[in-house]
Design a protein around this motif. Sequence first.
Motif, PDB file in Angstrom:
ATOM      1  N   GLN A 160       0.841  -1.212   0.000  1.00 49.81           N
ATOM      2  CA  GLN A 160       0.000   0.000   0.000  1.00 49.81           C
ATOM      3  C   GLN A 160       0.871   1.254   0.000  1.00 49.81           C
ATOM      4  O   GLN A 160       0.597   2.226  -0.700  1.00 49.81           O
ATOM      5  CB  GLN A 160      -0.899  -0.013   1.239  1.00 49.81           C
ATOM      6  CG  GLN A 160      -1.790   1.211   1.389  1.00 49.81           C
ATOM      7  CD  GLN A 160      -2.859   1.282   0.311  1.00 49.81           C
ATOM      8  OE1 GLN A 160      -3.572   0.314   0.089  1.00 49.81           O
ATOM      9  NE2 GLN A 160      -2.948   2.412  -0.371  1.00 49.81           N
ATOM     10  N   TRP A 161       1.951   1.209   0.772  1.00 54.20           N
ATOM     11  CA  TRP A 161       2.864   2.359   0.843  1.00 54.20           C
ATOM     12  C   TRP A 161       3.599   2.558  -0.488  1.00 54.20           C
ATOM     13  O   TRP A 161       3.896   3.691  -0.878  1.00 54.20           O
ATOM     14  CB  TRP A 161       3.862   2.124   1.974  1.00 54.20           C
ATOM     15  CG  TRP A 161       4.868   3.228   2.137  1.00 54.20           C
ATOM     16  CD1 TRP A 161       4.661   4.470   2.658  1.00 54.20           C
ATOM     17  CD2 TRP A 161       6.248   3.181   1.746  1.00 54.20           C
ATOM     18  NE1 TRP A 161       5.822   5.201   2.623  1.00 54.20           N
ATOM     19  CE2 TRP A 161       6.815   4.431   2.082  1.00 54.20           C
ATOM     20  CE3 TRP A 161       7.060   2.203   1.165  1.00 54.20           C
ATOM     21  CZ2 TRP A 161       8.155   4.730   1.846  1.00 54.20           C
ATOM     22  CZ3 TRP A 161       8.392   2.501   0.928  1.00 54.20           C
ATOM     23  CH2 TRP A 161       8.926   3.742   1.265  1.00 54.20           C
ATOM     24  N   ALA A 162       3.901   1.447  -1.199  1.00 55.69           N
ATOM     25  CA  ALA A 162       4.649   1.529  -2.457  1.00 55.69           C
ATOM     26  C   ALA A 162       3.781   1.946  -3.640  1.00 55.69           C
ATOM     27  O   ALA A 162       4.295   2.454  -4.636  1.00 55.69           O
ATOM     28  CB  ALA A 162       5.323   0.190  -2.749  1.00 55.69           C
ATOM     29  N   THR A 177      -4.586   4.812  -4.739  1.00 58.20           N
ATOM     30  CA  THR A 177      -4.849   3.546  -5.437  1.00 58.20           C
ATOM     31  C   THR A 177      -5.962   2.759  -4.765  1.00 58.20           C
ATOM     32  O   THR A 177      -6.763   2.087  -5.410  1.00 58.20           O
ATOM     33  CB  THR A 177      -3.574   2.692  -5.494  1.00 58.20           C
ATOM     34  OG1 THR A 177      -2.557   3.423  -6.175  1.00 58.20           O
ATOM     35  CG2 THR A 177      -3.825   1.380  -6.214  1.00 58.20           C
ATOM     36  N   GLY A 178      -6.050   2.827  -3.445  1.00 59.88           N
ATOM     37  CA  GLY A 178      -7.073   2.070  -2.726  1.00 59.88           C
ATOM     38  C   GLY A 178      -6.484   0.837  -2.053  1.00 59.88           C
ATOM     39  O   GLY A 178      -5.466   0.290  -2.493  1.00 59.88           O
ATOM     40  N   THR A 179      -7.144   0.418  -0.983  1.00 66.65           N
ATOM     41  CA  THR A 179      -6.610  -0.698  -0.201  1.00 66.65           C
ATOM     42  C   THR A 179      -6.867  -2.056  -0.849  1.00 66.65           C
ATOM     43  O   THR A 179      -6.111  -2.994  -0.630  1.00 66.65           O
ATOM     44  CB  THR A 179      -7.236  -0.694   1.211  1.00 66.65           C
ATOM     45  OG1 THR A 179      -8.658  -0.832   1.104  1.00 66.65           O
ATOM     46  CG2 THR A 179      -6.901   0.587   1.951  1.00 66.65           C
ATOM     47  N   LEU A 180      -7.934  -2.167  -1.653  1.00 62.53           N
ATOM     48  CA  LEU A 180      -8.272  -3.471  -2.217  1.00 62.53           C
ATOM     49  C   LEU A 180      -7.173  -3.967  -3.157  1.00 62.53           C
ATOM     50  O   LEU A 180      -6.784  -5.140  -3.113  1.00 62.53           O
ATOM     51  CB  LEU A 180      -9.602  -3.402  -2.956  1.00 62.53           C
ATOM     52  CG  LEU A 180     -10.150  -4.749  -3.471  1.00 62.53           C
ATOM     53  CD1 LEU A 180     -10.328  -5.733  -2.329  1.00 62.53           C
ATOM     54  CD2 LEU A 180     -11.464  -4.535  -4.215  1.00 62.53           C
ATOM     55  N   GLN A 215      -6.238   1.709 -13.565  1.00 60.88           N
ATOM     56  CA  GLN A 215      -5.425   2.822 -14.041  1.00 60.88           C
ATOM     57  C   GLN A 215      -3.937   2.526 -14.011  1.00 60.88           C
ATOM     58  O   GLN A 215      -3.128   3.269 -14.581  1.00 60.88           O
ATOM     59  CB  GLN A 215      -5.716   4.083 -13.202  1.00 60.88           C
ATOM     60  CG  GLN A 215      -5.143   4.085 -11.791  1.00 60.88           C
ATOM     61  CD  GLN A 215      -6.033   3.359 -10.790  1.00 60.88           C
ATOM     62  OE1 GLN A 215      -6.898   2.571 -11.166  1.00 60.88           O
ATOM     63  NE2 GLN A 215      -5.830   3.647  -9.519  1.00 60.88           N
ATOM     64  N   LEU A 216      -3.557   1.429 -13.338  1.00 63.28           N
ATOM     65  CA  LEU A 216      -2.150   1.058 -13.221  1.00 63.28           C
ATOM     66  C   LEU A 216      -1.833  -0.101 -14.156  1.00 63.28           C
ATOM     67  O   LEU A 216      -2.678  -0.962 -14.417  1.00 63.28           O
ATOM     68  CB  LEU A 216      -1.818   0.667 -11.781  1.00 63.28           C
ATOM     69  CG  LEU A 216      -2.031   1.747 -10.714  1.00 63.28           C
ATOM     70  CD1 LEU A 216      -1.699   1.198  -9.332  1.00 63.28           C
ATOM     71  CD2 LEU A 216      -1.175   2.965 -11.014  1.00 63.28           C
TER      72      LEU A 216
END
Length: 509
Positions: A427-429, A434-437, A456-457
């Motif tokens: 999540q940090w990277a 982006t969201g947790t899911l 989107q990624l």
Amino acid sequence: MTDNRHAIPARDARLILAAVCLASITLPLSFSGGAIATPAIGRAFAVQGADPAALSWITNAFMLSFGSLLMAAGALADVLGRRRVFSTGLMLYVLASLALCMAPSLLVINLLRGVQGVAAAATLAAGSAALAQVFDGAARVRAFSLLGTSFGLGLSLGPVLSGLLVQRFGWQAVFLCLAAFGLLALLFGPPRMRESRDPDAVGVDWSGTLSFSGALGALTFGLIGAPDRGWSHPLTLSLLIASVLLLAIFIAVELRTRRPMLDLTLFANARFVGVQLLPVGTCYCFVVLLIVLPLRFIGIDGMDEWHAGLLMLALSTPMLLVPSLAARLSRRVSPGRLSAAGLLVAAAGLCWLAQCGPGVSRWELLAALLVIGAGTGLPWGLMDGLSVSVVPKERAGMASGIFSTSRVAGEGVALAVVSAMLVALVQWALPTGTGTLAAQYLGHGDLAQALSAAPQLSAESLRDAYAHAFALLSYCLAGITVACAILTVMLLREEQPHGHPVIAGKAVE
């Protein structure tokens, strides 16, 4: 204690040993095989909305019930009989494994994995106690040495065997294989065993069992759900606080019980505390990798199950060779120093693994895994024997039970901790917003679902985020391992008592 050794023919004794060893092989197979099968199970139940936290319970449900009930199963075997509990545990294990092949949902799979853990606790506790009744003296040392080797064999063969089964026949074949192993052990062992009980046994410490299991359960639920809910969420905080309170209740219960299942006075012995640190170190430098690496190899790096299993052999195969070497070296080198040296080697391997990101050669990855496995093998081959050699002989049984429980329960907790750490680091990277899911899917090795959660990624950016998080995690694991090595040297600074060498992981009296 009832003693029927003289009534058992040598051939029957060998078959009993074969049955217990066969059962012992299935336990690490359940552990590592479940990890290899998890991505395939996730794909199979994706249409039912399988979330990453639910997939993590495929392993955690087994480890939680296994670790929390091991001491209670040993006490139950003393009361009801080792043969009866061993047979019942094996039958339950076989039935649960067969039911897993036909499970209609992920929820049912997780529940059945919990049942498997209960059965595994009964099988291991009663099987080990039964061997102690069948063999004596040097024969007992050889029998338990073979038992430890069988466990190592299960660890080594688990990934590659499971990978082959999943790729050729589907994930159900893993559990069908486990059922077959259990059925063979059931046919060989119990018909030849003689029933034995402890006439001084006072029954199961249910208050201690419930509070201990509750503490582990609350901690595991809290850690697994924290990345999704958040660490400050009321439910997360409530579960973590509940685990602390239940642990305090467990300690209070054990201090007041006439015959506690966990004798806390042993922890006044600094060397005994030092021994308990060894499985903590091996958990974080080795055991958690048995789960995390297959998920990475299959879900992130795009390997099939068979090649992922082959690669895992580099990590687990040293467990068949190095523990015996450690036993021989312990005659000349302090077991504490030898164990600490092994942990430092494993920590160096973890730092090397941190550099093995996308595009690294397979040979470099293999070398890093070999270093980790070889380093871990040194304390792995000594800690069982140390667990009983650092306490008076009359307390060896209790010491061994505490060690086994802290090892298995610690593995379950370590898996939950590392899983939460990896998701948090992912999540940090990832880019902000982006969201947790997506982080949860990626942290649990599901690149396809992570792409769906964050369209989107690109796949490449998600792989890079995972690689960065995995490197940081590897350094964290190395730090924990180094800390355990330092504390081990400090607490196990006394030499192994003369005349009590450690042979194949067991202390010889």
